[in-house]
Design a protein around this motif. Sequence first.
Motif, PDB file in Angstrom:
ATOM      1  N   ARG A   3       0.850  -1.188   0.000  1.00  0.00           N
ATOM      2  CA  ARG A   3       0.000   0.000   0.000  1.00  0.00           C
ATOM      3  C   ARG A   3       0.888   1.241   0.000  1.00  0.00           C
ATOM      4  NH1 ARG A   3      -3.105  -1.162   5.356  1.00  0.00           N
ATOM      5  NH2 ARG A   3      -0.961  -1.754   5.840  1.00  0.00           N
ATOM      6  N   VAL A   4       0.841   1.998  -1.100  1.00  0.00           N
ATOM      7  CA  VAL A   4       1.684   3.184  -1.276  1.00  0.00           C
ATOM      8  C   VAL A   4       0.816   4.428  -1.193  1.00  0.00           C
ATOM      9  CG1 VAL A   4       3.215   4.441  -2.837  1.00  0.00           C
ATOM     10  CG2 VAL A   4       3.305   1.935  -2.753  1.00  0.00           C
ATOM     11  N   LEU A   5       1.181   5.342  -0.310  1.00  0.00           N
ATOM     12  CA  LEU A   5       0.573   6.672  -0.304  1.00  0.00           C
ATOM     13  C   LEU A   5       1.512   7.586  -1.083  1.00  0.00           C
ATOM     14  CD1 LEU A   5      -1.377   8.896   0.562  1.00  0.00           C
ATOM     15  CD2 LEU A   5      -0.087   9.072   2.723  1.00  0.00           C
ATOM     16  N   TYR A   6       1.012   8.132  -2.166  1.00  0.00           N
ATOM     17  CA  TYR A   6       1.824   8.978  -3.043  1.00  0.00           C
ATOM     18  C   TYR A   6       1.364  10.416  -2.877  1.00  0.00           C
ATOM     19  CZ  TYR A   6       4.444  10.186  -7.323  1.00  0.00           C
ATOM     20  OH  TYR A   6       5.327  10.721  -8.221  1.00  0.00           O
ATOM     21  N   LEU A   7       2.206  11.255  -2.288  1.00  0.00           N
ATOM     22  CA  LEU A   7       1.926  12.671  -2.051  1.00  0.00           C
ATOM     23  C   LEU A   7       2.615  13.502  -3.125  1.00  0.00           C
ATOM     24  CD1 LEU A   7       2.554  12.788   1.816  1.00  0.00           C
ATOM     25  CD2 LEU A   7       0.340  12.605   0.650  1.00  0.00           C
ATOM     26  N   VAL A   8       1.841  14.338  -3.830  1.00  0.00           N
ATOM     27  CA  VAL A   8       2.402  15.063  -4.966  1.00  0.00           C
ATOM     28  C   VAL A   8       2.008  16.533  -4.913  1.00  0.00           C
ATOM     29  CG1 VAL A   8       2.340  12.983  -6.388  1.00  0.00           C
ATOM     30  CG2 VAL A   8       0.432  14.584  -6.508  1.00  0.00           C
ATOM     31  N   HIS A   9       2.811  17.347  -5.584  1.00  0.00           N
ATOM     32  CA  HIS A   9       2.573  18.787  -5.606  1.00  0.00           C
ATOM     33  C   HIS A   9       1.523  19.190  -6.632  1.00  0.00           C
ATOM     34  CE1 HIS A   9       5.249  18.045  -8.915  1.00  0.00           C
ATOM     35  NE2 HIS A   9       5.078  19.259  -9.368  1.00  0.00           N
ATOM     36  N   ASP A  10       1.261  18.309  -7.639  1.00  0.00           N
ATOM     37  CA  ASP A  10       0.284  18.629  -8.679  1.00  0.00           C
ATOM     38  C   ASP A  10      -0.302  17.330  -9.225  1.00  0.00           C
ATOM     39  OD1 ASP A  10      -1.270  19.622 -10.690  1.00  0.00           O
ATOM     40  OD2 ASP A  10       0.344  20.563 -11.828  1.00  0.00           O
ATOM     41  N   ILE A  11      -1.545  17.030  -8.833  1.00  0.00           N
ATOM     42  CA  ILE A  11      -2.159  15.774  -9.255  1.00  0.00           C
ATOM     43  C   ILE A  11      -2.455  15.760 -10.749  1.00  0.00           C
ATOM     44  CG2 ILE A  11      -3.132  15.209  -7.001  1.00  0.00           C
ATOM     45  CD1 ILE A  11      -5.779  16.372  -7.905  1.00  0.00           C
ATOM     46  N   CYS A  12      -2.376  16.921 -11.404  1.00  0.00           N
ATOM     47  CA  CYS A  12      -2.650  16.995 -12.846  1.00  0.00           C
ATOM     48  C   CYS A  12      -1.390  16.848 -13.695  1.00  0.00           C
ATOM     49  CB  CYS A  12      -3.327  18.324 -13.179  1.00  0.00           C
ATOM     50  SG  CYS A  12      -4.906  18.574 -12.354  1.00  0.00           S
ATOM     51  N   GLU A  13      -0.236  16.781 -13.087  1.00  0.00           N
ATOM     52  CA  GLU A  13       1.008  16.702 -13.858  1.00  0.00           C
ATOM     53  C   GLU A  13       1.123  15.342 -14.543  1.00  0.00           C
ATOM     54  OE1 GLU A  13       5.362  16.226 -12.367  1.00  0.00           O
ATOM     55  OE2 GLU A  13       4.928  18.377 -12.390  1.00  0.00           O
ATOM     56  N   PRO A  14       1.449  15.314 -15.847  1.00  0.00           N
ATOM     57  CA  PRO A  14       1.553  14.029 -16.556  1.00  0.00           C
ATOM     58  C   PRO A  14       2.537  13.058 -15.919  1.00  0.00           C
ATOM     59  CG  PRO A  14       1.509  15.847 -18.125  1.00  0.00           C
ATOM     60  CD  PRO A  14       1.616  16.465 -16.763  1.00  0.00           C
ATOM     61  N   MET A  22       3.069   3.255 -13.121  1.00  0.00           N
ATOM     62  CA  MET A  22       4.223   2.384 -12.890  1.00  0.00           C
ATOM     63  C   MET A  22       4.078   1.626 -11.579  1.00  0.00           C
ATOM     64  SD  MET A  22       7.100   5.083 -14.283  1.00  0.00           S
ATOM     65  CE  MET A  22       8.452   4.333 -13.401  1.00  0.00           C
ATOM     66  N   LEU A  23       3.655   2.317 -10.530  1.00  0.00           N
ATOM     67  CA  LEU A  23       3.477   1.655  -9.235  1.00  0.00           C
ATOM     68  C   LEU A  23       2.401   0.581  -9.320  1.00  0.00           C
ATOM     69  CD1 LEU A  23       3.720   4.802  -6.943  1.00  0.00           C
ATOM     70  CD2 LEU A  23       5.367   2.916  -7.013  1.00  0.00           C
ATOM     71  N   LYS A  24       1.319   0.889 -10.011  1.00  0.00           N
ATOM     72  CA  LYS A  24       0.252  -0.093 -10.168  1.00  0.00           C
ATOM     73  C   LYS A  24       0.729  -1.284 -10.998  1.00  0.00           C
ATOM     74  CE  LYS A  24      -3.879   1.155 -11.116  1.00  0.00           C
ATOM     75  NZ  LYS A  24      -5.007   1.791 -11.848  1.00  0.00           N
ATOM     76  N   ALA A  25       1.482  -0.999 -12.075  1.00  0.00           N
ATOM     77  CA  ALA A  25       1.994  -2.087 -12.908  1.00  0.00           C
ATOM     78  C   ALA A  25       2.951  -2.972 -12.134  1.00  0.00           C
ATOM     79  CB  ALA A  25       2.686  -1.515 -14.150  1.00  0.00           C
ATOM     80  N   GLY A  26       3.594  -2.414 -11.102  1.00  0.00           N
ATOM     81  CA  GLY A  26       4.505  -3.188 -10.276  1.00  0.00           C
ATOM     82  C   GLY A  26       3.813  -3.985  -9.191  1.00  0.00           C
ATOM     83  N   GLY A  27       2.501  -3.822  -9.072  1.00  0.00           N
ATOM     84  CA  GLY A  27       1.748  -4.619  -8.108  1.00  0.00           C
ATOM     85  C   GLY A  27       1.342  -3.886  -6.845  1.00  0.00           C
ATOM     86  N   ALA A  28       1.524  -2.568  -6.802  1.00  0.00           N
ATOM     87  CA  ALA A  28       1.176  -1.806  -5.601  1.00  0.00           C
ATOM     88  C   ALA A  28      -0.268  -1.310  -5.659  1.00  0.00           C
ATOM     89  CB  ALA A  28       2.114  -0.621  -5.428  1.00  0.00           C
ATOM     90  N   ARG A  29      -0.829  -1.098  -4.482  1.00  0.00           N
ATOM     91  CA  ARG A  29      -2.116  -0.396  -4.356  1.00  0.00           C
ATOM     92  C   ARG A  29      -1.790   1.044  -4.003  1.00  0.00           C
ATOM     93  NH1 ARG A  29      -5.443  -0.156   0.642  1.00  0.00           N
ATOM     94  NH2 ARG A  29      -7.387   0.886   0.104  1.00  0.00           N
ATOM     95  N   VAL A  30      -2.262   1.999  -4.812  1.00  0.00           N
ATOM     96  CA  VAL A  30      -1.821   3.387  -4.695  1.00  0.00           C
ATOM     97  C   VAL A  30      -2.956   4.280  -4.224  1.00  0.00           C
ATOM     98  CG1 VAL A  30      -0.806   5.351  -5.918  1.00  0.00           C
ATOM     99  CG2 VAL A  30      -0.165   3.011  -6.574  1.00  0.00           C
ATOM    100  N   THR A  31      -2.666   5.075  -3.209  1.00  0.00           N
ATOM    101  CA  THR A  31      -3.514   6.195  -2.825  1.00  0.00           C
ATOM    102  C   THR A  31      -2.771   7.466  -3.220  1.00  0.00           C
ATOM    103  OG1 THR A  31      -4.507   5.023  -0.941  1.00  0.00           O
ATOM    104  CG2 THR A  31      -4.618   7.435  -0.921  1.00  0.00           C
TER     105      THR A  31
END
Length: 387
Positions: A3-14, A22-31
């Motif tokens: 379970r990965v919590l990904y904190l970002v400065h801009d959720i709209c950035e490509p 990439m995280l999902k393709a590696g098998g992680a569950r991402v928030t």
Amino acid sequence: MLRVLYLVHDICEPAVRRRVMMLKAGGARVTLAGFRRSSASPADLGDVVPVDLGTTKDAGFGQRIAAVARVAMTIQGRLGGDGVPDVIVCRNLEMLALAARLRALYAWARVPVAYECLDIHRLMLREDALGAAMRALERYLARDVSLLMTSSPAFVRHYFRARNQVSSPVELLENKHFEPMETGGNALHRLERAPWRIGWFGALRCRRSLLTLADFVRAMDGRFEVVLRGKPALTAIPDFHDIVAAEPHLRFEGPYRNPEDIADIYREVHFSWVVDYFEAGLNSSWLLPNRLYEGCRFGAIPIAVAGTETALFLRHRGIGVQLPDLSTDQLVEMLGDMDTTTVEQLRGKVLEQDRKTWTFDGEDCRKLVTLLSRLNLHPPEASMKPA
């Protein structure tokens, strides 16, 4: 499942979307949680629904600090019922502050933090009291970071290690083209004669590049044209659209999807513009940009300026065109006499490179998630030693 919590400065950035994929393709569950820099809706993230922490402004550092301070008081509640993550990945310094707050709230769980820093902001490099204060803040917030993920060895050589900013192990996570399955073919759709097309794609923030390219295509009188795609940084180039409209051989064709559109847009150009003078001598000289990997993956010949990390990267591989300096005269001298034979030779050298030089595939995704999953068990070995 990690379970990965990904904190970002801009959720709209490509680039954020690409990392989530990439995280999902590696098998992680991402928030995914973060701020936004515009009112635009985030690109499709599949089953990941981002937690919107509010709007911040480009070049509005004071406003961003205030926004982070406000959110820090309520961050745990904003994340809802997702529970305690196995690892927090935070992108950029402002999100490192939120990660530190969450780590304190989850102290009993000893949640590891990975600090993802793919650019060194110019404020961090100022040699005054403000710069010193910013670096001190970063050192303080990063004191318990388990892993630094950065995209260029020059960032480590010239900043992180040189200034003792982060003591954790380092993972070099280059800005490669995300290609979970190989895309068929990698050549141009067709290799016709002039006009030769230069593609400048991505974050369009370098005013000097735009003006130099405008002068160049005017001097070439139709033998070259420049295709621009992506997001113009209007805070850096407020008259971007006026400059493009005034030049018949400059074309701005708007945004694109990354990675879905990358193959098509690069196959339609002969050269890739990987020059950036936005922060010349500092971040712009040290980075290895997305467009370097994306263009080379699909046979576009990279154009760089000598003395940068990008030029060093290309020289080691014997590919691309290196300008001694960024000027119209240098462009005319280096490119003005291009013919089909020369373009084919330059392109052939790019296409001879191992595809893995340019791409991040499913195996790499799994390795990344495995690396993150081990942060709770023991510190990772540094996978990249600064040169």
